[in-house]
Scaffold this motif. Sequence first.
Motif, mmCIF file in Angstrom:
data_model
loop_
_atom_site.group_PDB
_atom_site.id
_atom_site.type_symbol
_atom_site.label_atom_id
_atom_site.label_comp_id
_atom_site.label_asym_id
_atom_site.label_seq_id
_atom_site.Cartn_x
_atom_site.Cartn_y
_atom_site.Cartn_z
ATOM 1 N N SER A 6 46.267 64.186 20.625
ATOM 2 C CA SER A 6 45.031 63.939 19.889
ATOM 3 C C SER A 6 44.416 65.280 19.544
ATOM 4 N N VAL A 7 44.127 65.485 18.252
ATOM 5 C CA VAL A 7 43.592 66.775 17.810
ATOM 6 C C VAL A 7 42.379 66.520 16.922
ATOM 7 N N PRO A 8 41.416 67.463 16.907
ATOM 8 C CA PRO A 8 40.260 67.302 16.023
ATOM 9 C C PRO A 8 40.637 67.551 14.574
ATOM 10 N N LEU A 9 39.953 66.870 13.677
ATOM 11 C CA LEU A 9 40.080 67.140 12.245
ATOM 12 C C LEU A 9 38.969 68.106 11.861
ATOM 13 N N GLY A 10 39.350 69.307 11.448
ATOM 14 C CA GLY A 10 38.372 70.318 11.082
ATOM 15 C C GLY A 10 38.257 71.401 12.130
ATOM 16 N N ALA A 11 37.272 72.284 11.932
ATOM 17 C CA ALA A 11 37.017 73.374 12.855
ATOM 18 C C ALA A 11 36.141 72.877 14.002
ATOM 19 N N PRO A 12 36.132 73.575 15.160
ATOM 20 C CA PRO A 12 35.317 73.121 16.302
ATOM 21 C C PRO A 12 33.848 72.914 15.952
ATOM 22 N N GLN A 13 33.320 73.736 15.041
ATOM 23 C CA GLN A 13 31.913 73.612 14.675
ATOM 24 C C GLN A 13 31.676 72.524 13.633
ATOM 25 N N GLN A 14 32.737 71.994 13.034
ATOM 26 C CA GLN A 14 32.581 71.013 11.952
ATOM 27 C C GLN A 14 33.680 69.965 12.075
ATOM 28 N N VAL A 15 33.661 69.194 13.163
ATOM 29 C CA VAL A 15 34.663 68.156 13.384
ATOM 30 C C VAL A 15 34.264 66.912 12.590
ATOM 31 N N VAL A 16 35.186 66.410 11.776
ATOM 32 C CA VAL A 16 34.916 65.218 10.978
ATOM 33 C C VAL A 16 35.666 64.001 11.499
ATOM 34 N N GLY A 17 36.528 64.178 12.492
ATOM 35 C CA GLY A 17 37.278 63.055 13.022
ATOM 36 C C GLY A 17 38.378 63.522 13.940
ATOM 37 N N ALA A 18 39.342 62.644 14.180
ATOM 38 C CA ALA A 18 40.445 62.954 15.087
ATOM 39 C C ALA A 18 41.728 62.348 14.561
ATOM 40 N N LEU A 19 42.836 63.009 14.852
ATOM 41 C CA LEU A 19 44.176 62.542 14.512
ATOM 42 C C LEU A 19 44.938 62.325 15.808
ATOM 43 N N THR A 20 45.506 61.134 15.986
ATOM 44 C CA THR A 20 46.306 60.816 17.171
ATOM 45 C C THR A 20 47.712 60.442 16.725
ATOM 46 N N LEU A 21 48.701 61.093 17.325
ATOM 47 C CA LEU A 21 50.107 60.778 17.074
ATOM 48 C C LEU A 21 50.737 60.310 18.372
ATOM 49 N N ALA A 22 51.631 59.325 18.268
ATOM 50 C CA ALA A 22 52.285 58.781 19.455
ATOM 51 C C ALA A 22 53.783 58.681 19.230
ATOM 52 N N ARG A 23 54.550 58.928 20.301
ATOM 53 C CA ARG A 23 55.995 58.720 20.302
ATOM 54 C C ARG A 23 56.333 57.684 21.363
ATOM 55 N N VAL A 24 57.368 56.877 21.081
ATOM 56 C CA VAL A 24 57.725 55.801 21.995
ATOM 57 C C VAL A 24 58.980 56.095 22.799
ATOM 58 N N SER A 25 59.751 57.099 22.422
ATOM 59 C CA SER A 25 60.991 57.396 23.138
ATOM 60 C C SER A 25 60.705 58.330 24.315
ATOM 61 N N PRO A 26 61.051 57.924 25.536
ATOM 62 C CA PRO A 26 60.851 58.831 26.682
ATOM 63 C C PRO A 26 61.753 60.048 26.640
ATOM 64 N N ASP A 27 62.810 60.003 25.817
ATOM 65 C CA ASP A 27 63.721 61.142 25.730
ATOM 66 C C ASP A 27 63.247 62.195 24.750
ATOM 67 N N HIS A 28 62.188 61.912 24.042
ATOM 68 C CA HIS A 28 61.729 62.868 23.025
ATOM 69 C C HIS A 28 60.193 62.960 23.041
ATOM 70 N N PRO A 29 59.620 63.430 24.139
ATOM 71 C CA PRO A 29 58.155 63.506 24.220
ATOM 72 C C PRO A 29 57.616 64.699 23.425
ATOM 73 N N PHE A 30 56.338 64.649 23.132
ATOM 74 C CA PHE A 30 55.677 65.803 22.533
ATOM 75 C C PHE A 30 55.661 66.955 23.531
ATOM 76 N N ASP A 31 55.721 68.188 22.979
ATOM 77 C CA ASP A 31 55.617 69.367 23.836
ATOM 78 C C ASP A 31 54.530 70.289 23.289
ATOM 79 N N ALA A 32 54.377 71.452 23.917
ATOM 80 C CA ALA A 32 53.317 72.385 23.529
ATOM 81 C C ALA A 32 53.489 72.861 22.090
ATOM 82 N N ALA A 33 54.748 73.034 21.646
ATOM 83 C CA ALA A 33 54.965 73.475 20.265
ATOM 84 C C ALA A 33 54.519 72.398 19.281
ATOM 85 N N ASP A 34 54.790 71.126 19.620
ATOM 86 C CA ASP A 34 54.314 70.037 18.760
ATOM 87 C C ASP A 34 52.788 70.037 18.693
#
Length: 583
Positions: free
Chosen positions: A291-319
Amino acid sequence: MTDGVSRGAGDEPGFWQQVVEQLQVAVGIVDPTGRVLMVNPAGERLLARTEATMRDRNIHDLLHRDTDGGRIPRESCPLLRTLAEGTAASGESETCLRGDGRRVSLAWSASPLPAGGPARGMTVLFTDITKDRTARRERVAYTSALEDLAGRLTLVAEITDVLGQTLDTDEALSRLNRLLVPRLADWAAVDLLVGADQVHRVAVTGPDGRDTGQEDWRGGLPPAGEAASSPLVQVLHGGEPVLQTPSEASTAPGSPPPSPPPPPSPSPSPSPLAAVHSDFLRAVRATSAVSVPLGAPQQVVGALTLARVSPDHPFDAADLEVVADIGHRVGLVIDNARRFGRQRAIAEAMQRNLLAPLPRHGRLRPAARYQPAPAGSQVGGDWYDAFVQQDGAMALVIGDVVGHDLTAAAGMAQLHGILRSLAWDHAGSPAAVVDRLDIALPAITTVPMATLILARVEGPDTGPWTLRWSSAGHPPPLLLTPDGRARYLEAGQGLLLGAGPGRGEPRPDGTEPLPPGSTLLLYTDGLVEVPGSDLDTGLDRLRRHALALAGEPLDTMCDELLSHTPPGSTDDVALLALRLPPA
């Protein structure tokens, strides 16, 4: 490369520029013909050539050689074939000539920029395999990681390019989710802040890019509250992007996916929004999420959430870094769209309020229409006016202030008032009034340039009537006569306002008798001009269309002319029409 990524959002070069410059693998950008556009420092060291000496040179002619050092025909070059096809590809053991005369064996991997559309260039990664041809497994893994990085860079560049093509928020978010799913995630959800604390989930996209069938998940959500332990609430309050590990985001193994819940009801939880978000992740069987903010910290307009369902391919720090960068760019697009919408609404309201009611003068009944530019286009400065002058003649005005913004709309308001003041008690030549307006333009207005027609319909109430007019660079009036003919009145043409009036040489007037039952049309260029088409084609289209409507009531004619505005038009339209009474 970084400039291309940042161009659509307008932010400063940052994370990805540092990644490319600090990579210990050679990276280059070439155009579809093989011309070198950029090489990073590692590439300069590998090839013993500076970027300046390679830029604008064909990469094959400059580097590619056979094992004996001889030149290779272009048609035999696999890299050039890849560029021509615009598809990702790789190759091994290609001999290249360094700047110091040494030959090296290189492996390469190329990915098109952007992905999924007509290629405007390629990212090419080079690896020196001269000293270690036996480490194939390690090299393949390393190249795969670099290709993954190149794919992420390409995705960010493509998202930036696509989002920059629209100022409509809903369309921008729809395009965003279609790019993210399934290339980066299995599910994507976008939440926007509305007002001080209200949250609306405006987009949910599932596998294969489907955003239909997810209606139960969209709509108003509970207030954001202050529960910082919830990833969604945290980023909505300007917090850092959050990576949820499989243990934090998944359901119990083997549990069936629950159906989407009904609209959220009051909950005893300290954060109802956090509960709704957790229900969403469980319902889609997420094993990891970001989950990441949309916009800069001082001007957040919303949030973006991405999900993966495969346990073999989780999100990492680079993602997380990639998605955070995307969120920043999307937030800027949304903020710009909102600002544009507010400015457009103000300008359009100003224009409509300044378009005065049309006069009723004897048997003369003019009709007029104003049509704003299509959604996503900027408001222009088109306007019309009609009023009765002191001597009883009816004045008709059509004009277009140069520019497409709030300033143009304000300039239109200035011209509207000044022209009325100059023309009301002037019974003579319309050209003389336009000359006076042109001289006054830089002194008492902020208008740089404008086009307009000032016309007088002269004659008693029973006729006959005569039209006298002067045009300042405006499209010519169209006259339809009862005998079934239509022609443009080309006389009375002069320079547009602000172009520099001719000293000592007054503007010309045009004069034309108006037969009983004839129709006069004054219009702005949005009715006849379309990007990619010439003006003569647009004028001929209008003439034929107006002639076909000559027998209709004047209001019907105006409505029909506007309803058939040429497709692709991005300008607003003003239309002023007058039908003379029959004999």
